[in-house]
Write a protein that holds these residues in place. Structure first.
Motif, PDB file in Angstrom:
ATOM      1  N   GLN A  41      55.492  41.462 -11.348  1.00  0.00           N
ATOM      2  CA  GLN A  41      55.020  43.172 -12.049  1.00  0.00           C
ATOM      3  C   GLN A  41      53.998  42.945 -12.955  1.00  0.00           C
ATOM      4  O   GLN A  41      53.934  43.774 -12.717  1.00  0.00           O
ATOM      5  N   GLU A  42      54.805  42.432 -13.951  1.00  0.00           N
ATOM      6  CA  GLU A  42      54.200  42.350 -15.399  1.00  0.00           C
ATOM      7  C   GLU A  42      52.865  42.270 -14.650  1.00  0.00           C
ATOM      8  O   GLU A  42      51.707  42.861 -16.064  1.00  0.00           O
ATOM      9  N   ARG A  89      50.860  42.034 -12.581  1.00  0.00           N
ATOM     10  CA  ARG A  89      50.433  43.515 -11.482  1.00  0.00           C
ATOM     11  C   ARG A  89      50.705  45.006 -12.928  1.00  0.00           C
ATOM     12  O   ARG A  89      48.979  45.236 -11.861  1.00  0.00           O
ATOM     13  N   ALA A  90      51.008  45.054 -13.239  1.00  0.00           N
ATOM     14  CA  ALA A  90      50.703  45.971 -13.114  1.00  0.00           C
ATOM     15  C   ALA A  90      49.770  46.483 -14.493  1.00  0.00           C
ATOM     16  O   ALA A  90      49.310  47.075 -15.083  1.00  0.00           O
ATOM     17  N   LYS A  91      49.068  45.141 -15.256  1.00  0.00           N
ATOM     18  CA  LYS A  91      48.283  45.209 -15.985  1.00  0.00           C
ATOM     19  C   LYS A  91      46.852  45.660 -14.907  1.00  0.00           C
ATOM     20  O   LYS A  91      46.094  45.963 -15.635  1.00  0.00           O
ATOM     21  N   HIS A 132      49.229  47.989 -10.475  1.00  0.00           N
ATOM     22  CA  HIS A 132      49.370  48.043  -9.555  1.00  0.00           C
ATOM     23  C   HIS A 132      51.116  48.757  -9.688  1.00  0.00           C
ATOM     24  O   HIS A 132      51.603  48.383 -11.027  1.00  0.00           O
ATOM     25  N   ARG A 133      51.938  49.781  -9.384  1.00  0.00           N
ATOM     26  CA  ARG A 133      53.318  49.882  -9.580  1.00  0.00           C
ATOM     27  C   ARG A 133      54.275  49.578  -8.067  1.00  0.00           C
ATOM     28  O   ARG A 133      53.672  49.768  -7.310  1.00  0.00           O
TER      29      ARG A 133
END
Length: 146
Positions: free
Chosen positions: A25-26, A28-30, A33-34
């Protein structure tokens, strides 16, 4: 959302995919992406990421964006899970009792391991989750099969 405790060694299906998605998640958040999961009436839930797509300029000149769901199933799809094998330098082998064994070598959050009957991808995913979260994890109740 109701969260329940599950042993990492018992994770399977969308619950396992959810935990692996949490490890991703971390990063992909960059990229915008959610993390999300969906459950449709009478169907099994699935985990994924809402991926941003630009679709034109607003009158203000700012790029408009919408989010499209992308299913993330590393425990069943080689397209998702295979990339994690390389990323975490996961070793896959067979134990003396014929079960698949996986160990992650270079997880940024430590080493993990798993021994499974369900297959190579499940073993790798459980090893990644084990390295990040340990022997027990909290997952949404909706993602755990009855």
């Amino acid at each position: 959302m109701t969260m329940i405790e599950v042993k990492t060694a018992e994770l399977i299906g969308p619950a396992l995919d959810y935990c692996v998605a949490l490890t991703e998640q971390e990063e992909r958040a960059k990229k915008g992406h959610r993390l999300a999961f969906w459950k449709f009436d009478g169907e099994e839930a699935f985990v994924g990421f809402n991926v941003p797509r630009n679709y034109g300029l607003a009158k203000s000149g700012v790029m408009r964006r919408k989010y499209e769901p992308h299913q993330f199933s590393p425990s069943t799809k080689w397209a998702d899970g295979g990339l994690l094998i390389d990323k975490y330098d996961a070793v896959i082998d067979i134990n003396h009792d014929g079960r698949f064994y996986s160990e992650t070598q270079v997880c940024p959050f430590g080493k993990g391991w798993a021994s499974e009957d369900e297959g190579r991808l499940v073993a790798v995913c459980r090893a990644i989750v084990s390295a990040k979260f340990g022997d027990v994890v909290m997952v949404p109740a909706e993602l755990v099969s009855a």
